[in-house]
Design a protein around this motif. Structure first.
Motif, PDB file in Angstrom:
ATOM      1  N   HIS A  41     -54.734  -3.730 -74.747  1.00 51.91           N
ATOM      2  CA  HIS A  41     -53.282  -4.677 -75.943  1.00 51.91           C
ATOM      3  C   HIS A  41     -52.711  -4.599 -74.303  1.00 51.91           C
ATOM      4  O   HIS A  41     -51.291  -4.268 -74.839  1.00 51.91           O
ATOM      5  CB  HIS A  41     -52.741  -2.835 -77.052  1.00 51.91           C
ATOM      6  N   ALA A  42     -52.565  -4.933 -73.548  1.00 51.98           N
ATOM      7  CA  ALA A  42     -51.466  -5.106 -72.575  1.00 51.98           C
ATOM      8  C   ALA A  42     -50.713  -6.542 -72.501  1.00 51.98           C
ATOM      9  O   ALA A  42     -49.511  -6.098 -72.274  1.00 51.98           O
ATOM     10  CB  ALA A  42     -51.689  -6.036 -70.858  1.00 51.98           C
ATOM     11  N   GLN A  43     -50.884  -7.587 -73.619  1.00 54.70           N
ATOM     12  CA  GLN A  43     -49.916  -8.598 -74.347  1.00 54.70           C
ATOM     13  C   GLN A  43     -49.549  -7.340 -74.737  1.00 54.70           C
ATOM     14  O   GLN A  43     -47.932  -8.241 -74.428  1.00 54.70           O
ATOM     15  CB  GLN A  43     -50.670  -9.006 -74.903  1.00 54.70           C
ATOM     16  N   GLU A  44     -49.230  -6.782 -75.293  1.00 55.48           N
ATOM     17  CA  GLU A  44     -48.413  -5.913 -76.441  1.00 55.48           C
ATOM     18  C   GLU A  44     -47.245  -5.745 -75.935  1.00 55.48           C
ATOM     19  O   GLU A  44     -46.268  -4.846 -76.123  1.00 55.48           O
ATOM     20  CB  GLU A  44     -48.701  -5.411 -77.770  1.00 55.48           C
ATOM     21  N   SER A  84     -45.114  -4.416 -72.924  1.00 59.66           N
ATOM     22  CA  SER A  84     -44.215  -4.758 -71.713  1.00 59.66           C
ATOM     23  C   SER A  84     -45.501  -4.193 -70.139  1.00 59.66           C
ATOM     24  O   SER A  84     -45.326  -2.911 -69.789  1.00 59.66           O
ATOM     25  CB  SER A  84     -42.904  -4.307 -71.793  1.00 59.66           C
ATOM     26  N   SER A 133     -46.836  -0.271 -69.662  1.00 58.22           N
ATOM     27  CA  SER A 133     -48.318  -0.389 -68.722  1.00 58.22           C
ATOM     28  C   SER A 133     -48.332   0.181 -67.647  1.00 58.22           C
ATOM     29  O   SER A 133     -49.414   1.081 -67.659  1.00 58.22           O
ATOM     30  CB  SER A 133     -48.448  -1.901 -68.905  1.00 58.22           C
TER      31      SER A 133
END
Length: 81
Positions: free
Chosen positions: A39-42, A44, A48
């Motif tokens: 969920h790296a896109q979700e 910041s 992360s």
């Protein structure tokens, strides 16, 4: 001599406790790391990275503590010989 044996016993108990805790927490930490990566896109990039640093820091601290405890055991064993 009695104090050294008591110290060794407590260190061995500490090592067993940390090893057991590490085995219990490993799946949770792996899940959290994978979740952060998935969920790296979700998240910041800062958040992360912060989570990853915390996870790795915990693992490093456990390893350092185990290493020092084992060094003490080896030292006390060599002193007796």
């Amino acid at each position: 001599m009695k104090n050294i044996k008591e110290l060794q016993k407590r260190i061995e108990e500490g090592i067993a406790y940390i090893d057991g805790l590490d085995k219990e927490l490993r799946p949770i930490i792996d899940y959290l790391v994978n979740n952060c990566l998935t969920h790296a896109q979700e998240l910041s990039p800062d958040k992360s990275f912060e989570y990853l640093v915390q996870f790795m820091g915990q693992k490093t601290e456990c390893l350092l503590l185990l290493t020092k405890m084992k060094e003490i055991l080896e030292y006390t064993a060599s002193e007796r010989n």
